[in-house]
Design a protein around this motif. Structure first.
Motif, PDB file in Angstrom:
ATOM      1  N   ASN A 171      43.345  20.187  37.783  1.00 59.02           N
ATOM      2  CA  ASN A 171      43.882  21.545  37.779  1.00 59.02           C
ATOM      3  C   ASN A 171      44.961  21.749  36.723  1.00 59.02           C
ATOM      4  O   ASN A 171      46.114  21.359  36.910  1.00 59.02           O
ATOM      5  CB  ASN A 171      44.447  21.880  39.160  1.00 59.02           C
ATOM      6  N   ALA A 172      44.579  22.350  35.611  1.00 61.42           N
ATOM      7  CA  ALA A 172      45.571  22.775  34.629  1.00 61.42           C
ATOM      8  C   ALA A 172      46.307  23.973  35.210  1.00 61.42           C
ATOM      9  O   ALA A 172      45.708  24.857  35.813  1.00 61.42           O
ATOM     10  CB  ALA A 172      44.882  23.164  33.326  1.00 61.42           C
ATOM     11  N   GLU A 183      48.139  31.944  32.031  1.00 60.10           N
ATOM     12  CA  GLU A 183      46.789  31.926  32.592  1.00 60.10           C
ATOM     13  C   GLU A 183      46.319  33.346  32.898  1.00 60.10           C
ATOM     14  O   GLU A 183      46.978  34.081  33.605  1.00 60.10           O
ATOM     15  CB  GLU A 183      46.802  31.079  33.871  1.00 60.10           C
ATOM     16  N   ASP A 184      45.139  33.701  32.362  1.00 59.22           N
ATOM     17  CA  ASP A 184      44.587  35.042  32.580  1.00 59.22           C
ATOM     18  C   ASP A 184      43.075  34.956  32.587  1.00 59.22           C
ATOM     19  O   ASP A 184      42.418  35.104  31.554  1.00 59.22           O
ATOM     20  CB  ASP A 184      45.070  35.993  31.481  1.00 59.22           C
ATOM     21  N   GLU A 188      39.867  35.647  38.581  1.00 56.32           N
ATOM     22  CA  GLU A 188      40.778  34.511  38.743  1.00 56.32           C
ATOM     23  C   GLU A 188      40.350  33.687  39.952  1.00 56.32           C
ATOM     24  O   GLU A 188      40.091  34.231  41.027  1.00 56.32           O
ATOM     25  CB  GLU A 188      42.223  34.999  38.942  1.00 56.32           C
ATOM     26  N   THR A 189      40.252  32.379  39.772  1.00 59.73           N
ATOM     27  CA  THR A 189      39.851  31.493  40.869  1.00 59.73           C
ATOM     28  C   THR A 189      40.872  30.389  41.140  1.00 59.73           C
ATOM     29  O   THR A 189      40.718  29.652  42.108  1.00 59.73           O
ATOM     30  CB  THR A 189      38.488  30.836  40.564  1.00 59.73           C
ATOM     31  N   HIS A 190      41.884  30.271  40.301  1.00 55.85           N
ATOM     32  CA  HIS A 190      42.835  29.170  40.428  1.00 55.85           C
ATOM     33  C   HIS A 190      43.958  29.505  41.405  1.00 55.85           C
ATOM     34  O   HIS A 190      44.436  30.639  41.461  1.00 55.85           O
ATOM     35  CB  HIS A 190      43.405  28.792  39.057  1.00 55.85           C
ATOM     36  N   ILE A 195      48.152  32.888  44.197  1.00 52.03           N
ATOM     37  CA  ILE A 195      49.349  32.971  45.040  1.00 52.03           C
ATOM     38  C   ILE A 195      50.353  33.949  44.434  1.00 52.03           C
ATOM     39  O   ILE A 195      50.941  34.789  45.138  1.00 52.03           O
ATOM     40  CB  ILE A 195      50.000  31.587  45.195  1.00 52.03           C
ATOM     41  N   LEU A 196      50.539  33.862  43.118  1.00 49.21           N
ATOM     42  CA  LEU A 196      51.532  34.712  42.460  1.00 49.21           C
ATOM     43  C   LEU A 196      51.100  36.177  42.434  1.00 49.21           C
ATOM     44  O   LEU A 196      51.944  37.079  42.386  1.00 49.21           O
ATOM     45  CB  LEU A 196      51.808  34.195  41.042  1.00 49.21           C
TER      46      LEU A 196
END
Length: 331
Positions: A171-172, A183-184, A188-190, A195-196
């Motif tokens: 996980n980067a 990150e964009d 979005e799946t990460h 969470i943010l």
């Protein structure tokens, strides 16, 4: 040294460009088809070529024009679930595209190749942390495409003298310390950006898929490596093959990992938001623990992580997302 960074407008690639451009002695060329990458993520002043690695004519143009000395490859499709529903698309981009890239390198006598691989090549590991020489048993097309490329690289070295380094990680995460790039993904799946998004009011809660695993709090344990630390590892890998003229494969991990609940709690601490959570059923194929070691990378490459706690990682991500609620705003 001229370095062609394929996928340099993407998440990891753009952070690599940012780090490499701050060091003397490198001329950078970014190649990206912008299907997932963002023009705004590319450091100003960097040569950019909009092209697809599956386009042989475009590759010929880029290699003839820029005459790179080394190639770094971040162009893969990466969504595990999507790879299951579209395996042919994943093999076309991740494997066929890489073959075309290697053929262009062979034709233009480019000998150095840094490959962004994945710890997904190990599947459900028998032991954790996952060692560099652990059995490779991918359980989805995404992991198998990466393992296939690793095999192709070994045979290409045998036939043509290519020198390569494969870097495997899970996980980067995080964002550049400046908060200017991050990150964009769409969709979005990460975990951390999801969470943010709750803290930013873009979604009501964060979903936890299963809380009955055999871990300290019942939620899955995963490895989280800061994207800038990954970029540093890729630079160390390039320095290594130029210096040693030797191919290698390295795992990049924390050796410990964090549970989903620990990541959520870190985000609550950093953002000051309650971040409601909802527990749902387990997802099929989710192992309880996935973490990798990085002892060999530390010893051989001299790689050291700057971001060693989940709070430090989340803090950089929060700085980016808070300043860029809609990401790069290009999608």
């Amino acid at each position: 040294m001229k370095v062609l960074i394929c996928g340099g407008a993407g998440y990891i690639g753009s952070h690599l460009v940012r780090e490499l451009s701050s060091q003397p002695g490198y001329e950078i060329i970014v190649l990206d088809n912008l299907s997932k990458g963002h023009l705004k993520a590319i450091t100003k002043g960097i040569n950019f070529e909009k092209a697809d690695i599956r386009d042989k004519e475009a590759l010929e143009h880029v290699f003839s024009k820029h005459k790179p000395d080394a190639v770094m490859h971040f162009c893969a499709s990466i969504a595990v679930g999507e790879s299951v529903t579209d395996p042919l698309g994943y093999y076309e981009n991740n494997v066929v595209g890489t073959i075309y890239l290697l053929q262009a390198m062979q034709k233009h006598n480019v000998k150095y190749f840094i490959f962004s691989s994945t710890a997904a090549i190990f599947g459900n590991p028998e032991e954790t942390p996952i060692a560099d020489d652990a059995p490779t048993k991918p359980i989805n097309p995404y992991g198998d495409t990466k393992l296939t490329v690793e095999k192709i690289l070994a045979w290409t070295e045998n036939a043509h003298g290519l020198k390569y380094v494969c870097l495997r990680y899970f996980n980067a995460c995080g964002a550049h310390e400046s908060g200017e790039i991050g990150e964009d993904h769409h969709p979005e799946t990460h975990l951390i950006p999801l969470i943010l998004q709750v803290a930013l009011g873009r979604r009501n809660c964060i979903k936890i898929y299963g809380n009955d695993y055999e871990t300290k709090d019942g939620t899955c344990v995963r490895d989280y490596i800061h994207v800038t630390d990954l970029a540093t590892a890729h630079i160390k890998a390039l320095e290594y093959i130029v210096r040693e003229n030797n191919s290698q494969k390295f795992n990049l991990g924390s050796g410990e990992g964090y549970t989903v609940k620990e990541v959520i709690e870190a985000a609550r601490k950093i953002t000051g938001h309650p971040i409601p959570e909802v527990v749902e059923a387990r997802r099929s194929g989710d192992p309880a623990v996935l973490i990798a070691g990085s002892t060999r990378a530390e010893q051989i490459l001299g790689w050291k992580r700057k971001y060693n706690t989940i709070e430090d990682i989340v803090a950089t991500a929060w700085k980016y997302h808070k300043a860029n609620i809609n990401g790069y705003g290009e999608n």
